[in-house]
Design a protein around this motif. Structure first.
Motif, PDB file in Angstrom:
ATOM      1  N   ASP A 147       0.828  -1.209   0.000  1.00 60.12           N
ATOM      2  CA  ASP A 147       0.000   0.000   0.000  1.00 60.12           C
ATOM      3  C   ASP A 147       0.866   1.265   0.000  1.00 60.12           C
ATOM      4  OD1 ASP A 147      -2.144  -1.681   0.049  1.00 60.12           O
ATOM      5  OD2 ASP A 147      -2.510  -1.501   2.215  1.00 60.12           O
ATOM      6  N   ASP A 148       1.900   1.260   0.853  1.00 57.17           N
ATOM      7  CA  ASP A 148       2.765   2.447   0.922  1.00 57.17           C
ATOM      8  C   ASP A 148       3.445   2.736  -0.406  1.00 57.17           C
ATOM      9  OD1 ASP A 148       2.079   2.713   3.525  1.00 57.17           O
ATOM     10  OD2 ASP A 148       3.958   1.903   4.354  1.00 57.17           O
ATOM     11  N   LEU A 149       3.819   1.630  -1.096  1.00 53.22           N
ATOM     12  CA  LEU A 149       4.527   1.820  -2.374  1.00 53.22           C
ATOM     13  C   LEU A 149       3.552   1.982  -3.540  1.00 53.22           C
ATOM     14  CD1 LEU A 149       7.351  -0.887  -1.920  1.00 53.22           C
ATOM     15  CD2 LEU A 149       7.512   1.589  -1.553  1.00 53.22           C
ATOM     16  N   GLY A 150       2.251   1.896  -3.254  1.00 50.05           N
ATOM     17  CA  GLY A 150       1.243   2.068  -4.298  1.00 50.05           C
ATOM     18  C   GLY A 150       1.243   0.942  -5.314  1.00 50.05           C
ATOM     19  N   LEU A 151       1.456  -0.296  -4.836  1.00 49.34           N
ATOM     20  CA  LEU A 151       1.569  -1.435  -5.754  1.00 49.34           C
ATOM     21  C   LEU A 151       0.288  -2.264  -5.771  1.00 49.34           C
ATOM     22  CD1 LEU A 151       5.132  -2.596  -4.638  1.00 49.34           C
ATOM     23  CD2 LEU A 151       4.553  -1.283  -6.700  1.00 49.34           C
ATOM     24  N   ARG A 152      -0.014  -2.794  -6.943  1.00 52.64           N
ATOM     25  CA  ARG A 152      -1.154  -3.712  -7.078  1.00 52.64           C
ATOM     26  C   ARG A 152      -0.801  -5.023  -6.374  1.00 52.64           C
ATOM     27  NH1 ARG A 152      -2.376  -8.014 -10.545  1.00 52.64           N
ATOM     28  NH2 ARG A 152      -0.439  -7.856 -11.709  1.00 52.64           N
ATOM     29  N   THR A 153      -1.764  -5.626  -5.707  1.00 51.42           N
ATOM     30  CA  THR A 153      -1.527  -6.933  -5.095  1.00 51.42           C
ATOM     31  C   THR A 153      -1.722  -8.013  -6.157  1.00 51.42           C
ATOM     32  OG1 THR A 153      -2.385  -6.113  -2.983  1.00 51.42           O
ATOM     33  CG2 THR A 153      -2.199  -8.508  -3.255  1.00 51.42           C
ATOM     34  N   PRO A 154      -0.640  -8.704  -6.510  1.00 53.15           N
ATOM     35  CA  PRO A 154      -0.784  -9.730  -7.561  1.00 53.15           C
ATOM     36  C   PRO A 154      -1.554 -10.946  -7.053  1.00 53.15           C
ATOM     37  CG  PRO A 154       1.423  -9.784  -6.641  1.00 53.15           C
ATOM     38  CD  PRO A 154       0.725  -8.644  -5.981  1.00 53.15           C
ATOM     39  N   GLU A 164       6.146  -5.173 -14.017  1.00 50.47           N
ATOM     40  CA  GLU A 164       5.545  -4.806 -12.725  1.00 50.47           C
ATOM     41  C   GLU A 164       6.488  -5.166 -11.572  1.00 50.47           C
ATOM     42  OE1 GLU A 164       0.850  -5.070 -12.412  1.00 50.47           O
ATOM     43  OE2 GLU A 164       1.671  -6.850 -13.394  1.00 50.47           O
ATOM     44  N   PHE A 165       7.117  -6.332 -11.678  1.00 53.86           N
ATOM     45  CA  PHE A 165       8.020  -6.766 -10.611  1.00 53.86           C
ATOM     46  C   PHE A 165       9.208  -5.814 -10.508  1.00 53.86           C
ATOM     47  CE2 PHE A 165      11.224 -10.075  -9.059  1.00 53.86           C
ATOM     48  CZ  PHE A 165      10.852  -9.917  -7.736  1.00 53.86           C
ATOM     49  N   ASN A 166       9.793  -5.495 -11.664  1.00 52.12           N
ATOM     50  CA  ASN A 166      10.929  -4.561 -11.657  1.00 52.12           C
ATOM     51  C   ASN A 166      10.509  -3.211 -11.083  1.00 52.12           C
ATOM     52  OD1 ASN A 166      12.716  -6.373 -12.727  1.00 52.12           O
ATOM     53  ND2 ASN A 166      12.411  -5.736 -14.843  1.00 52.12           N
ATOM     54  N   ALA A 167       9.307  -2.774 -11.457  1.00 53.03           N
ATOM     55  CA  ALA A 167       8.825  -1.479 -10.959  1.00 53.03           C
ATOM     56  C   ALA A 167       8.626  -1.530  -9.445  1.00 53.03           C
ATOM     57  CB  ALA A 167       7.516  -1.114 -11.665  1.00 53.03           C
ATOM     58  N   ALA A 168       8.153  -2.661  -8.950  1.00 55.30           N
ATOM     59  CA  ALA A 168       7.952  -2.809  -7.505  1.00 55.30           C
ATOM     60  C   ALA A 168       9.288  -2.721  -6.769  1.00 55.30           C
ATOM     61  CB  ALA A 168       7.268  -4.148  -7.216  1.00 55.30           C
ATOM     62  N   ASP A 280       0.030  -8.415   8.946  1.00 57.02           N
ATOM     63  CA  ASP A 280      -0.387  -8.154   7.563  1.00 57.02           C
ATOM     64  C   ASP A 280       0.537  -8.816   6.546  1.00 57.02           C
ATOM     65  OD1 ASP A 280       1.793  -6.546   8.040  1.00 57.02           O
ATOM     66  OD2 ASP A 280       1.023  -4.838   6.891  1.00 57.02           O
ATOM     67  N   THR A 281       1.194  -9.928   6.956  1.00 58.54           N
ATOM     68  CA  THR A 281       2.045 -10.660   6.016  1.00 58.54           C
ATOM     69  C   THR A 281       1.208 -11.187   4.850  1.00 58.54           C
ATOM     70  OG1 THR A 281       3.433 -11.391   7.845  1.00 58.54           O
ATOM     71  CG2 THR A 281       3.636 -12.621   5.787  1.00 58.54           C
ATOM     72  N   VAL A 282       1.743 -11.024   3.648  1.00 60.34           N
ATOM     73  CA  VAL A 282       1.072 -11.617   2.480  1.00 60.34           C
ATOM     74  C   VAL A 282       2.091 -12.430   1.690  1.00 60.34           C
ATOM     75  CG1 VAL A 282      -0.845 -10.016   2.172  1.00 60.34           C
ATOM     76  CG2 VAL A 282       1.386  -9.419   1.239  1.00 60.34           C
ATOM     77  N   PHE A 283       1.616 -13.522   1.107  1.00 61.35           N
ATOM     78  CA  PHE A 283       2.464 -14.398   0.298  1.00 61.35           C
ATOM     79  C   PHE A 283       2.034 -14.245  -1.153  1.00 61.35           C
ATOM     80  CE2 PHE A 283       2.047 -16.308   4.521  1.00 61.35           C
ATOM     81  CZ  PHE A 283       3.374 -16.293   4.915  1.00 61.35           C
ATOM     82  N   LEU A 284       2.897 -13.627  -1.946  1.00 62.47           N
ATOM     83  CA  LEU A 284       2.533 -13.327  -3.326  1.00 62.47           C
ATOM     84  C   LEU A 284       3.031 -14.420  -4.258  1.00 62.47           C
ATOM     85  CD1 LEU A 284       3.558  -9.536  -3.366  1.00 62.47           C
ATOM     86  CD2 LEU A 284       1.390 -10.569  -2.662  1.00 62.47           C
ATOM     87  N   PRO A 285       2.298 -14.674  -5.338  1.00 61.67           N
ATOM     88  CA  PRO A 285       2.747 -15.688  -6.296  1.00 61.67           C
ATOM     89  C   PRO A 285       3.976 -15.208  -7.065  1.00 61.67           C
ATOM     90  CG  PRO A 285       0.811 -14.534  -7.119  1.00 61.67           C
ATOM     91  CD  PRO A 285       1.026 -14.060  -5.710  1.00 61.67           C
ATOM     92  N   ALA A 286       4.705 -16.171  -7.622  1.00 60.21           N
ATOM     93  CA  ALA A 286       5.881 -15.820  -8.421  1.00 60.21           C
ATOM     94  C   ALA A 286       5.455 -14.968  -9.605  1.00 60.21           C
ATOM     95  CB  ALA A 286       6.558 -17.092  -8.915  1.00 60.21           C
TER      96      ALA A 286
END
Lengths: 421, 292
Positions: A147-154, A164-168, A280-286
């Motif tokens: 949220d702080d970085l303004g990123l979409r949750t994949p 998107e990953f590089n931008a994150a 608020d840990t989240v596990f994002l897909p590869a």
């Protein structure tokens, strides 16, 4: 009278047990879990249940520390001292089968129809091993960081693309809140590299070896896609987005929890500690680097040694251990992913809505087994060295070409490792 | 003039003490880090590595790592196994290698120098190159014990002891030391009618304290630190030594505090042995120039 009856019953029971034990044929079993009391407790429980459930076989377990387990098995194979049942790391299984350490399992394969693909150990068209769990990796972060970085949750359906990953990562670096954007776990050496990083290469479209023939790495480990992967990989370290091979092991263990990293590429075995630290840990897909998102698959599995004179008994034990209650017990004890949906529902963490259920979904959707070839044990080490060299600034093309040459030379030395066209 | 000389002497002494103190600190710090870390929880231990706190008993101090280490692995059994194997091997090695060296140093027989040369040449052969052939050999060797004739030495104490009793370095140490002993002593004993065994036992060995200490310490360290050999010849927990036991603590979530506690425990026999032997060891190094 009552006393006499009790004594008589006790005597009968004792005699019965003694007779049963005497009639049972001993099956020796080697296991890699020495030093892990939770794992040992579950295994001993299964063994005790099996030994009590029938009168033909009596399994006796000898545990080994995992770090030296493979060396012990190879030495025992040389000395002709293998036990009946051994456990084997999934990607190593083809090598042991090809080397003659294992024989095919004699179990009803309908039993494992519903298993995830990773735990099924097939080599040369035959089932040699079967796992009671699988493992998975994910991109660990916190929802607040996204949220702080303004990123979409994949999501599994829509993972991040390469861009998107590089931008994150860039956003995390530019925020100035972290020492590094990404913790890849470079401090962990050995199998971690091929297990967790080769899926990146595969998602780019490359691989360790050509899986059509398993006779060459030419074109897959040094082709256009592999080069793109290598350049991207080197950029992570050259641009200070991730700590390199000199990463402090202590930072790997606790760096994410200490706020040093925005993202951590880590396994389900580390998930509980992180979840306990951050709600608020989240596990994002590869991320999907162009050819679908990928993560590694296959963990430790049970097999029957070629030296066993009782493969029927050894297989009977393995089939017995595949019951849902035992699969769930292992998962609850050591946090690994149960291999069936039904057993997952019996666990605390992987049932629907469970805190780690996402890992089951990740495995189901993204898992890809490492190359199923006896040559994998060499390819894994070559790949590990190449990745470390590239991370340290070596020329990408030269390094991958050299890795291809080394892998191809090994395949040639071993007459193709028995693969049939 | 005399005052200047005294000042110089004082300054030199001060510099010497400062340098020696620094060296002592450098050598003691790893041990201090190990012991202090063994008293801290893993997360604190890892945090403290970035500062001098790593060497101080500060924070959440306790003995939990020790109790946890004993729960995770049969630490006492591993220490017992290592001490037994090491102790027996050291004693047998000192006896047999000194006997061989006595023969090389004092007796004249055909092929003596050639054989000594061959024995010393074995020093350049890395153990790793002979590990597999040796494994194949010991896995088929016969043994007559309480249960009669058996084949195969795997999973025993003897397989960890017997192959290591004789070695080129220990023989070489004894030969060098024996050759420096005054020949007159031997000749006088011979004139007096002493047998070679009597000379070995009553003349030579009583003078061999320093070399015995050196050989014992070097052998002790080699045996106590054994890893590859027991790894491949021992497949039962009941015969495992400490170094293989260390692997019990390297799990996916490595318990660093327990590792430090385990290392502290297994270091005790080494330190105790060295402290007992150190005077003779230093004397030996000073007199022979042998460096461990």
């Amino acid at each position: 009278m009552k006393m006499r009856t009790t004594l008589g019953a006790a005597l009968l029971a004792t005699t019965g047990w003694a007779t049963m034990a005497a009639a049972q044929t001993e099956l020796s079993m080697w296991y890699h879990g020495a030093g892990n009391p939770q794992e040992a407790e579950v295994l001993n429980h299964i063994v005790a249940d099996f030994n009590a459930s029938q009168s033909d076989w009596n399994v006796v377990v000898e545990s080994f520390p995992q770090e030296s387990y493979n060396d012990s098995v190879v030495a025992a194979a040389l000395a002709g001292n293998l036990p009946d049942i051994i456990d084997v790391d999934g990607p190593v299984m083809p090598n042991w089968a090809w080397s003659g350490y294992l024989q095919p399992l004699q179990i009803d394969e309908s039993t494992i129809e519903n298993f995830l693909p990773g735990p099924k150990g097939y080599w040369d068209g035959e089932l040699y091993s079967i796992g009671l769990w699988d493992a998975a990796v994910a991109l660990v972060t916190r929802q607040s960081i996204l949220d702080d970085l303004g990123l979409r949750t994949p999501t599994l359906e829509e993972p991040w693309t390469l861009e998107e990953f590089n931008a994150a990562l860039d956003a995390a670096k530019e925020s100035g809140n972290f020492e590094y954007a990404l913790d890849l776990g470079m401090a962990w050496t050995g199998e971690w590299y091929p297990y967790s990083f080769s899926p990146f290469l595969q998602s780019f479209g490359g691989d360790l070896v050509d899986r059509d023939t398993y006779q060459t790495a030419e074109g897959v480990l040094n082709g256009e896609e592999a080069m793109a992967f290598g350049d991207w990989w080197q950029g992570l370290f050259a641009n200070d987005l991730a700590p390199g091979t000199s990463q402090d092991p202590a930072a790997r263990e606790t760096g994410f929890q200490d706020g040093k990293y925005a993202f951590s590429w880590n396994g389900n075995w580390a998930a509980m500690n992180i979840m306990n630290t951050f709600e608020d840990t989240v596990f994002l897909p590869a991320p999907d680097f162009g050819n679908g998102p990928k993560i590694g698959a296959a963990s430790w599995q049970f097999g029957v040694s070629s030296a066993s004179e009782h493969p029927d008994g050894a297989s009977a034990f393995i089939e017995f251990a595949l019951q849902d209650e035992y699969l769930a017990a292992f998962s609850n004890a050591i946090g690994l992913i149960p291999p069936t949906t039904s057993s997952a529902q019996m666990t605390e963490n992987y049932q629907d809505g469970g805190p780690m259920a996402v890992f089951y979904d990740l495995t189901e959707a993204q898992a890809m087994v490492r190359p199923v070839t006896p040559g994998y044990v060499v390819q894994a080490k070559v790949f590990e060295k190449a990745l470390a060299d590239i991370a340290n600034g070596a020329d990408v093309a030269d390094t991958l070409d050299a890795a291809v040459d080394e892998i191809n030379a090994d395949i040639e030395r071993n007459a193709g490792y028995g693969h049939t066209e | 003039m005399a005052t200047i000389s005294a000042d110089n002497h004082g300054l030199r002494l001060a510099v010497r003490y400062v340098v020696l103190t620094l060296i002592a600190v450098i050598f003691i710090f790893p041990l201090l880090f190990m012991v202090m870390s063994s008293l801290k929880p893993s997360d604190q231990l890892l945090r403290d590595t970035a500062s001098l706190r790593a060497f101080l008993p500060v924070g959440d101090i306790g003995f939990d790592n020790y109790t946890d280490a004993f729960s995770r692995a049969p630490v006492g059994l591993f220490v017992f196994n290592s001490v037994l194997v090491t102790g027996v091997t050291v004693l047998l090695s000192l006896f047999l290698c000194s006997l061989a060296a006595f023969s090389f140093a004092f007796l004249k027989w055909k092929g003596r120098d050639l054989l000594l040369g061959i024995i010393i040449a074995t020093l350049i052969v890395p153990f790793e190159t002979i590990a597999i052939p040796l494994l194949l050999l010991v896995s088929k060797l016969p043994w007559i014990g309480l249960e009669g004739l058996q084949f195969g030495w795997l999973n025993t104490y003897r397989v960890q002891i017997i192959p290591w009793i004789a070695d080129g370095l220990t023989v070489f140490l004894f030969v060098q030391y024996f050759k420096d002993l005054p020949r007159e002593l031997i000749e006088a004993a011979r004139v007096e009618g002493a047998s070679w065994w009597q000379i070995y036992r009553r003349v030579v060995m009583p003078l061999a304290g320093p070399v015995l200490a050196t050989a014992a310490i070097l052998k002790f360290l080699v045996m106590y630190n054994q890893y590859l050999w027991p790894l491949i010849v021992v497949q039962q927990e009941s015969y495992r030594p400490v170094m293989v036991g260390l692997q019990y603590f390297f799990q996916l979530d490595t318990a660093w505090g327990e590792i430090m506690a385990y290392l502290t425990i297994i270091t005790v026999p080494v330190l105790a042995f060295y402290l007992v032997m150190q005077r003779a060891f230093i004397s030996s190094i000073a007199s022979t120039g042998v460096k461990g």
